[in-house]
Structure formats: C-alpha cells, structure tokens
Design a protein around this motif. Sequence first.
Motif, mmCIF file in Angstrom:
data_model
loop_
_atom_site.group_PDB
_atom_site.id
_atom_site.type_symbol
_atom_site.label_atom_id
_atom_site.label_comp_id
_atom_site.label_asym_id
_atom_site.label_seq_id
_atom_site.Cartn_x
_atom_site.Cartn_y
_atom_site.Cartn_z
ATOM 1 N N UNK A 10 74.591 -6.673 50.084
ATOM 2 C CA UNK A 10 75.131 -6.609 48.938
ATOM 3 C C UNK A 10 74.402 -6.712 47.812
ATOM 4 N N UNK A 11 73.031 -7.301 48.096
ATOM 5 C CA UNK A 11 72.060 -7.494 46.748
ATOM 6 C C UNK A 11 71.059 -6.026 46.792
ATOM 7 N N UNK A 42 76.900 -2.357 63.165
ATOM 8 C CA UNK A 42 75.446 -1.932 62.934
ATOM 9 C C UNK A 42 74.398 -3.045 62.862
ATOM 10 N N UNK A 43 74.992 -4.316 62.874
ATOM 11 C CA UNK A 43 73.989 -5.590 63.135
ATOM 12 C C UNK A 43 73.669 -5.509 64.543
ATOM 13 N N UNK A 44 74.565 -5.279 65.313
ATOM 14 C CA UNK A 44 74.311 -5.225 66.781
ATOM 15 C C UNK A 44 73.355 -4.001 67.192
ATOM 16 N N UNK A 45 73.603 -2.776 66.755
ATOM 17 C CA UNK A 45 72.628 -1.652 66.855
ATOM 18 C C UNK A 45 71.156 -2.047 66.550
ATOM 19 N N UNK A 46 71.094 -2.621 65.417
ATOM 20 C CA UNK A 46 69.896 -3.232 64.952
ATOM 21 C C UNK A 46 69.140 -4.216 65.725
ATOM 22 N N UNK A 47 69.922 -4.925 66.557
ATOM 23 C CA UNK A 47 69.466 -5.979 67.081
ATOM 24 C C UNK A 47 69.500 -7.282 66.761
ATOM 25 N N UNK A 48 70.209 -7.538 65.482
ATOM 26 C CA UNK A 48 70.145 -8.657 64.921
ATOM 27 C C UNK A 48 70.936 -9.866 65.506
ATOM 28 N N UNK A 49 72.204 -9.088 65.799
ATOM 29 C CA UNK A 49 72.887 -10.271 66.704
ATOM 30 C C UNK A 49 73.340 -9.355 68.020
ATOM 31 N N UNK A 50 73.678 -9.817 69.165
ATOM 32 C CA UNK A 50 74.230 -9.345 70.263
ATOM 33 C C UNK A 50 75.438 -10.199 70.879
ATOM 34 N N UNK A 51 76.537 -9.300 70.197
ATOM 35 C CA UNK A 51 77.763 -10.216 70.719
ATOM 36 C C UNK A 51 78.039 -10.165 72.335
ATOM 37 N N UNK A 55 78.241 -15.371 63.220
ATOM 38 C CA UNK A 55 78.872 -15.094 62.133
ATOM 39 C C UNK A 55 77.797 -15.598 60.898
ATOM 40 N N UNK A 56 77.218 -16.669 60.981
ATOM 41 C CA UNK A 56 76.390 -17.168 60.055
ATOM 42 C C UNK A 56 75.227 -16.155 59.576
ATOM 43 N N UNK A 57 74.453 -15.658 60.637
ATOM 44 C CA UNK A 57 73.689 -14.553 60.498
ATOM 45 C C UNK A 57 74.096 -13.467 60.297
ATOM 46 N N UNK A 58 75.102 -12.877 60.189
ATOM 47 C CA UNK A 58 75.852 -11.785 59.864
ATOM 48 C C UNK A 58 76.158 -11.886 58.403
ATOM 49 N N UNK A 59 76.481 -13.179 57.901
ATOM 50 C CA UNK A 59 76.918 -13.404 56.658
ATOM 51 C C UNK A 59 75.569 -13.287 55.883
ATOM 52 N N UNK A 60 74.388 -13.867 56.252
ATOM 53 C CA UNK A 60 73.310 -13.545 55.645
ATOM 54 C C UNK A 60 72.836 -12.226 55.308
ATOM 55 N N UNK A 61 73.032 -11.434 56.202
ATOM 56 C CA UNK A 61 73.034 -10.174 56.228
ATOM 57 C C UNK A 61 73.752 -9.386 55.217
ATOM 58 N N UNK A 62 74.945 -9.900 55.213
ATOM 59 C CA UNK A 62 75.834 -9.307 54.264
ATOM 60 C C UNK A 62 75.506 -9.631 52.910
ATOM 61 N N UNK A 81 68.344 -2.102 57.383
ATOM 62 C CA UNK A 81 67.241 -2.462 58.671
ATOM 63 C C UNK A 81 66.315 -3.449 58.111
ATOM 64 N N UNK A 82 66.290 -3.362 56.681
ATOM 65 C CA UNK A 82 65.245 -4.413 55.984
ATOM 66 C C UNK A 82 65.748 -5.905 55.995
ATOM 67 N N UNK A 83 67.220 -5.971 56.041
ATOM 68 C CA UNK A 83 67.985 -7.160 55.879
ATOM 69 C C UNK A 83 67.849 -7.795 57.364
ATOM 70 N N UNK A 84 68.010 -6.787 58.196
ATOM 71 C CA UNK A 84 67.721 -7.277 59.443
ATOM 72 C C UNK A 84 66.365 -8.010 60.065
ATOM 73 N N UNK A 85 65.338 -7.350 59.685
ATOM 74 C CA UNK A 85 63.939 -7.716 59.657
ATOM 75 C C UNK A 85 64.031 -8.980 58.888
ATOM 76 N N UNK A 86 64.329 -8.908 57.540
ATOM 77 C CA UNK A 86 63.829 -10.233 56.903
ATOM 78 C C UNK A 86 64.596 -11.568 57.363
#
Length: 127
Positions: A74-75, A39-48, A63-70, A80-85
Amino acid sequence: MPAESQQPAADRLDDDDYPAYTMGRAAELIASTPGFLRSLGEAGLINPKRSDGGHRRYSRRQLRTASRARELVDQGTPIEAACRIISLEDRLEEALRVNEELRAHGGRLAHEGPHGSSHGSSNEQKI
C-alpha cells in the motif's frame, strides 16, 4: 487436516499456527483480495495449508505476515520487494533472539569451537 482436527478445540483457539481461515475470510480480515494472498504464496512468503478438499487455509500468524506485506504494498513497495523485506526482518528478529539467548547464558556457546570445545589449549581459561 486429519491430525489438526484431532487437536482439542480449546488448543486450536489459542494456536497461532492453526489454519482456521478460508481464503475469502483471510482476505477480508486483512482488507485484501484472494489474488493478493495467492501472490504471497507464489512468492514463498506464506505457505497456506490445504483442506482435504484442496482449499487454502490460513493461520493467524500467516495473516499477520500478509498484513505486513499489505502495508508495504500500500506504501508503493513492489510485492516481491515487500516479501523480501519481511523475510529479512524475520531473519534479523530471529538472529537477535538467538543472540540474546546466548548472552543470557553467559556467551558460553560463542566461545566454543565447532565440536563444542574451547579454542586454544585445554588449560586456557576464557574470561
């Protein structure tokens, strides 16, 4: 990944952008699921990167970026908002870095026009 496989092993160990982690291992490292990473890839946040067999491979930076999104998800933040932030935070960090570089160089570029010349007459000195 032929070009990367020719990189010396010692260099790959220190390279934050080297796609060393499979999807399963990446999900395990950030305490998530493969679906979350997709889902992070689909949102364009990371591109493996993709292996020769088409499998997703993740770098430490991703992975650091994905962890920030996680953490944001979790909060209670929608993904989608997490990726934008995170995207906006990264852009702000880069702008601040560039601004600091310009200050370190005396703001020289801040006073130049689009063609590298100072605004105003050529006899005018900027203070």
